[in-house]
Design a protein around this motif. Sequence first.
Motif, PDB file in Angstrom:
ATOM      1  N   LEU B 220       0.826  -1.200   0.000  1.00  0.00           N
ATOM      2  CA  LEU B 220       0.000   0.000   0.000  1.00  0.00           C
ATOM      3  C   LEU B 220       0.863   1.253   0.000  1.00  0.00           C
ATOM      4  N   ALA B 221       1.951   1.193   0.763  1.00  0.00           N
ATOM      5  CA  ALA B 221       2.889   2.313   0.746  1.00  0.00           C
ATOM      6  C   ALA B 221       3.452   2.511  -0.650  1.00  0.00           C
ATOM      7  N   ALA B 222       3.764   1.387  -1.338  1.00  0.00           N
ATOM      8  CA  ALA B 222       4.287   1.481  -2.696  1.00  0.00           C
ATOM      9  C   ALA B 222       3.273   2.115  -3.630  1.00  0.00           C
ATOM     10  N   ILE B 223       1.996   1.753  -3.472  1.00  0.00           N
ATOM     11  CA  ILE B 223       0.958   2.345  -4.315  1.00  0.00           C
ATOM     12  C   ILE B 223       0.911   3.850  -4.087  1.00  0.00           C
ATOM     13  N   GLU B 224       0.960   4.241  -2.827  1.00  0.00           N
ATOM     14  CA  GLU B 224       0.887   5.661  -2.490  1.00  0.00           C
ATOM     15  C   GLU B 224       2.051   6.420  -3.119  1.00  0.00           C
ATOM     16  N   VAL B 225       3.248   5.880  -2.952  1.00  0.00           N
ATOM     17  CA  VAL B 225       4.443   6.558  -3.488  1.00  0.00           C
ATOM     18  C   VAL B 225       4.412   6.590  -5.002  1.00  0.00           C
ATOM     19  N   ALA B 226       3.930   5.484  -5.623  1.00  0.00           N
ATOM     20  CA  ALA B 226       3.832   5.471  -7.081  1.00  0.00           C
ATOM     21  C   ALA B 226       2.878   6.555  -7.554  1.00  0.00           C
ATOM     22  N   HIS B 227       1.797   6.764  -6.816  1.00  0.00           N
ATOM     23  CA  HIS B 227       0.882   7.841  -7.185  1.00  0.00           C
ATOM     24  C   HIS B 227       1.530   9.202  -7.056  1.00  0.00           C
ATOM     25  N   TRP B 228       2.412   9.380  -6.090  1.00  0.00           N
ATOM     26  CA  TRP B 228       3.120  10.650  -5.988  1.00  0.00           C
ATOM     27  C   TRP B 228       3.995  10.887  -7.212  1.00  0.00           C
ATOM     28  N   TYR B 229       4.740   9.827  -7.600  1.00  0.00           N
ATOM     29  CA  TYR B 229       5.553   9.945  -8.798  1.00  0.00           C
ATOM     30  C   TYR B 229       4.681  10.292 -10.008  1.00  0.00           C
ATOM     31  N   GLU B 230       3.539   9.606 -10.079  1.00  0.00           N
ATOM     32  CA  GLU B 230       2.630   9.809 -11.217  1.00  0.00           C
ATOM     33  C   GLU B 230       2.140  11.250 -11.245  1.00  0.00           C
ATOM     34  N   ASN B 231       1.774  11.765 -10.054  1.00  0.00           N
ATOM     35  CA  ASN B 231       1.236  13.121 -10.021  1.00  0.00           C
ATOM     36  C   ASN B 231       2.261  14.139 -10.492  1.00  0.00           C
ATOM     37  N   VAL B 232       3.511  13.943 -10.072  1.00  0.00           N
ATOM     38  CA  VAL B 232       4.558  14.865 -10.508  1.00  0.00           C
ATOM     39  C   VAL B 232       4.718  14.802 -12.019  1.00  0.00           C
ATOM     40  N   LEU B 233       4.681  13.598 -12.582  1.00  0.00           N
ATOM     41  CA  LEU B 233       4.783  13.455 -14.042  1.00  0.00           C
ATOM     42  C   LEU B 233       3.642  14.183 -14.733  1.00  0.00           C
ATOM     43  N   LEU B 234       2.411  13.966 -14.242  1.00  0.00           N
ATOM     44  CA  LEU B 234       1.251  14.581 -14.886  1.00  0.00           C
ATOM     45  C   LEU B 234       1.303  16.100 -14.787  1.00  0.00           C
ATOM     46  N   LEU B 235       1.749  16.604 -13.633  1.00  0.00           N
ATOM     47  CA  LEU B 235       1.864  18.051 -13.517  1.00  0.00           C
ATOM     48  C   LEU B 235       3.002  18.582 -14.370  1.00  0.00           C
ATOM     49  N   GLY B 236       4.009  17.733 -14.571  1.00  0.00           N
ATOM     50  CA  GLY B 236       5.095  18.143 -15.453  1.00  0.00           C
ATOM     51  C   GLY B 236       4.596  18.417 -16.863  1.00  0.00           C
ATOM     52  N   ILE B 237       3.585  17.643 -17.298  1.00  0.00           N
ATOM     53  CA  ILE B 237       3.031  17.881 -18.626  1.00  0.00           C
ATOM     54  C   ILE B 237       2.334  19.234 -18.674  1.00  0.00           C
ATOM     55  N   ILE B 238       1.675  19.613 -17.588  1.00  0.00           N
ATOM     56  CA  ILE B 238       1.061  20.948 -17.541  1.00  0.00           C
ATOM     57  C   ILE B 238       2.161  22.013 -17.629  1.00  0.00           C
ATOM     58  N   TYR B 239       3.235  21.752 -16.919  1.00  0.00           N
ATOM     59  CA  TYR B 239       4.364  22.693 -16.938  1.00  0.00           C
ATOM     60  C   TYR B 239       4.846  22.945 -18.352  1.00  0.00           C
ATOM     61  N   LEU B 240       4.847  21.865 -19.178  1.00  0.00           N
ATOM     62  CA  LEU B 240       5.301  22.008 -20.559  1.00  0.00           C
ATOM     63  C   LEU B 240       4.543  23.105 -21.294  1.00  0.00           C
ATOM     64  N   PHE B 241       3.228  23.149 -21.034  1.00  0.00           N
ATOM     65  CA  PHE B 241       2.426  24.149 -21.739  1.00  0.00           C
ATOM     66  C   PHE B 241       2.878  25.561 -21.405  1.00  0.00           C
ATOM     67  N   PHE B 242       3.346  25.746 -20.171  1.00  0.00           N
ATOM     68  CA  PHE B 242       3.627  27.092 -19.697  1.00  0.00           C
ATOM     69  C   PHE B 242       5.105  27.314 -19.452  1.00  0.00           C
ATOM     70  N   SER B 243       5.934  26.560 -20.130  1.00  0.00           N
ATOM     71  CA  SER B 243       7.356  26.620 -19.779  1.00  0.00           C
ATOM     72  C   SER B 243       8.045  27.880 -20.255  1.00  0.00           C
ATOM     73  N   PHE B 244       7.292  28.825 -20.843  1.00  0.00           N
ATOM     74  CA  PHE B 244       7.959  30.046 -21.284  1.00  0.00           C
ATOM     75  C   PHE B 244       8.411  30.886 -20.101  1.00  0.00           C
ATOM     76  N   HIS B 245       7.818  30.657 -18.960  1.00  0.00           N
ATOM     77  CA  HIS B 245       8.320  31.337 -17.775  1.00  0.00           C
ATOM     78  C   HIS B 245       8.211  30.344 -16.615  1.00  0.00           C
ATOM     79  N   PRO B 246       9.305  29.978 -16.003  1.00  0.00           N
ATOM     80  CA  PRO B 246       9.266  28.899 -15.011  1.00  0.00           C
ATOM     81  C   PRO B 246       8.263  29.145 -13.889  1.00  0.00           C
ATOM     82  N   LEU B 247       8.201  30.384 -13.413  1.00  0.00           N
ATOM     83  CA  LEU B 247       7.281  30.672 -12.308  1.00  0.00           C
ATOM     84  C   LEU B 247       5.837  30.434 -12.735  1.00  0.00           C
ATOM     85  N   ILE B 248       5.518  30.921 -13.958  1.00  0.00           N
ATOM     86  CA  ILE B 248       4.152  30.709 -14.442  1.00  0.00           C
ATOM     87  C   ILE B 248       3.891  29.223 -14.628  1.00  0.00           C
TER      88      ILE B 248
END
Lengths: 157, 301, 630
Positions: B220-248
């Motif tokens: 269960l701990a592994a599932i939780e941690v895997a979801h954390w990794y997944e969330n960072v990846l998914l948010l990274g894709i959002i970051y791609l859209f707005f990467s013209f300014h890191p803060l934005i």
Amino acid sequence: MSIMKKSPWIVHYNASSCNGCDLELVATLTPMYDPERFGVINMGNPKHADLLLVTGSVNARNASVLEALFDQMPSPKAVVAIGICATSGCVFAEAYNVLGGVDKVLPVDVYVPGCAARPEAILDGILRALDVLERKRLELKRPPGPAAGEGKGTGIL
Amino acid sequence: MSFLTSLFTADGFLGPFLRIASYVVLAPLVGGLLAGLDRKVTAWMQGRVGPPIIQPFYDVRKLLQKENIAVNRFQNFFVFLFLLFMVFTGSIFFLGAGFLVVVFSFTLACLFFVFGGFSVRSPYGHIGAERELIQMMAYDPMIILVAVGFYLAAGSFETRSIYQAGQNGILIAYLPGILAGYLYILTIKFRKSPFDLSMSHHAHQEIVKGLSTEFSGKALAAIEVAHWYENVLLLGIIYLFFSFHPLIGVAAALGAYFLEVFIDNSYARFKWGLTLQSTWIFTLMAGVSNLVILHYLLTRR
Amino acid sequence: MDTLPIVIFLILFPFFLSLACLSTRTIAVRRTAAVPANLVLVGATLLLLSRTPKDPLLFIVEVPLVEHLLPFAEIAVGVLILYLALWSRRTIVALLAGVQLALGLAFEFLFASAAHASHNLFVDRFSILMALIIGILGTLIANYAVGYMAEYHRHYPEVKDRRRFFGFLLYLFLSAMFGLVFSNNLKWIYFFWEITTLCSFFLIGYRNDEPSQESAFLALGINLLGGIAFSAGILYLFHHTGILELDRMVAEGKGYALIPAALLAFAGLAKSAQMPFSSWLTAAMVAPTPVSALLHSSTMVKAGVYLILKVSPLLNGTLAGIMLTFVGGVTFLLASFIAISQSNAKRVLAYSTISTLGLIVMCAGVGTYEAAWSALLLIVFHAVAKSLLFLCVGVVEYKLGSRDIEDMDFLIVRMPKVAAMMNIGLAGMFLAPFGMLISKAVTLRALVDVHPLLGVILAFGGGATLFFYGKWMGKMVTSEPGLQSNEDRISPWEWITMVTLSGLTIAVCLLFPVITHGLIDPYIQGVYGRGPTLERFNLILIVAIMVSLLVVFPAGLLYQAFRKDYRFVGPYLSGGNLERAAFLGAMDQKRPADARNYYLANYFGESRILRIGLFLSSFFIIVMFGGVLS
């Protein structure tokens, strides 16, 4: 490092309660008393839970269910009997199918008396169970003695 | 902020191994904090105090202390593969590999989790796994269309080139519909209401814990941690859209995350039929229309 | 020049094997002879591979005996089909057979004297690729059939034992397929095409009961429709241009070749069971499993897309080409939708085959070099994985007594080795890092380069594929302690074939760079003048995933199998567990805790979606012909 104290997950079982204590328990889980600030989450699944909260007295029918639920919980685990029916059977102790309180079937760690038990008392009971959990965790770490608890079961179910 | 930027660029001052290492080490920290923030914000919205922000770490630490119980020998192996491939997928994404390879590796990881749910003879686990598959069928077209959108806008499937295009502001200008569609399926991926059919977080149960019912302790701990990794990846894709300014970019990623938290608290769970239908219809309306318009504009020049 | 003898050997040797099969009465002799014969066939195929010519070779093969015999053989086949149809009182099929016969006779009377082609045979990398599939997969399946058909007759004692005839048909089919892919003369291709139709007819009807005969005649009828189109195309082409060779048709046909190209594409659509012709393939699943594996997934239906790919350069850029793309797209999308609602394993596989072929047709219609590249990749990877799946389902069917997916619970425990191989096959169809997924990625790029809407079709179809294969795989990996494993009475013939095919499924993924570099890239380069490129880093990643899976899986499973620190508990049944996975249900009845798969019949029901598909594809085909006729 009190690991178990920081994250108590509960599973709630209604043995034969009139639902009074169940309602009080559910009320305890509402924002009014906010147990989540202590990390308490109602998991509903024994495999995920640390604390088994039982309301109502034990009878022939639900004795096996209680045993099955308790068995499916991984150690360290603790049982909290909520309400006077779970503690001793109260006025129903003499009934033909009632075995008595939860401690007739399972090792109870905390008793929360009351009819119905008040939310503040229930929360207090949960928090006292945290100390029990932490003590059990440390016991598991030590080499198993003759009085070892329910750590390694035989997994009959 | 330049540290974040260099996580994406092909020739930053950090070598690729260092980049992978930083993802492997930092992503669970970030993911765990995000999960804690989720619970805190949810608590505030519900008029209560809520747990401390680092509560998820307490939870994982406690889970690691629990006894090893299992229903059968092999169920935890699938969860292990889920974690392994999720880390792998995130690593190659931040390395700048082909976006389609990232998507396919991601699908593979999620499927291992589904097989974990199937591997136990448990009705709740099975129904959770079936619902998870329906969810995957619902969001899979959209994620492929995100890849197609990136390809049309940036001219390449390589994450490096897509990041370049993002830096030039092309992605957000050309792909607003794709972004909208992606935000829609993000709700599914983050397992937020209304799309938390297969595995509910905390108090929103329907089929007990669905997919994760039969897992406990370290798995269960592994599932939780895997979801954390997944969330960072998914948010990274959002970051791609707005990467013209890191803060934005970071603000947009966090904004998307809290939008999901907000939606979680506002909606009740959908039925699987409505989930599938609404997702596909939204994919068509937002994603496909964006692509068609973009194609027309690009070929007109 | 060294390749011509091998080509002729590959065409004729299986034919002699088929005659030998028919004439040898003792089964033991047939079995013992099968092994070296198959090995020789595989060896010849590999020998041909080793002598791959750099450029396509056209062979001048002028054998007067063949030139005289072929028309007679063709007419004989036509008469045989007509006789079969009339004898079974199937009017429509008889009518179609009659029309086809008439077309054939018309050609003979009108053009027989002038019809003469010199370059009758050829070899290029595409045909070698097809020959590899036919030679390797064909012999493996023939091998499997030895063990399978013995079991078949034990299971169904009421079916007359016609295994000599079966073997005859199988090898005749292989011979015809070799002839098909190596022929340059359209008349020859057509002849071999008809032979495969005939073989398919007899093989589907092997059981000789009512459903088999219905299915056999359905297949015959639809393929006759294709054959008529084929014949008409040849007639039209020769009448207007005097061309009888495929390569000349593509190179020199110009405007006049458009209508024959559309007609040949139509024949290919019928042969590959694209919509609206998909019903014959799903009905053909009554045939014994080797037939389904060989004809109806890896080889014969590939002949259809092979022909379409060959003529697609002619249709490129025309309305007909666009319509062809749409027919493929509709088939791909809707067939994968229908597969979701099917629980009969062979039907799921049939619809999956139709769907993949639709994707290949889509690529052919698009006509770019990238699309052709992806089409070839799809052909290779699909053939290997799908035949493995059919063969595994065949074995499982005997042990379980059912081919329903719902009966395949706990297969990983009940039949571990077979279930593992089946999982490899299933993974090979839709999971990274196996070949089909690589092909889908390549196809996505090829399609999107033309128009993003085509990529949208791929996206949705891909989602559906994920679902129906995912739930099938999930069904099989449920592990339940205490169940007995029962894998005895599976013959070594079947084991060897299945293990080899599993190995091949993994190998073609690992050898992906070799296959593309050696065979596919040069072919594409030759036909389109441009070669595709694949980012090396991504390739390394894919191979890395595969290698890590190959290492992690056995290691992890072994570790899990032998660790001692688990305490086993029952599944969560609200505490009401009786003996692990049972509970007391209503009326205090003890019930096992089980779950069934979702079939979503309301959304993806076969009849409704099939109707939509029939309507759309027929519409597109009508427009296709309209486009070429104007």
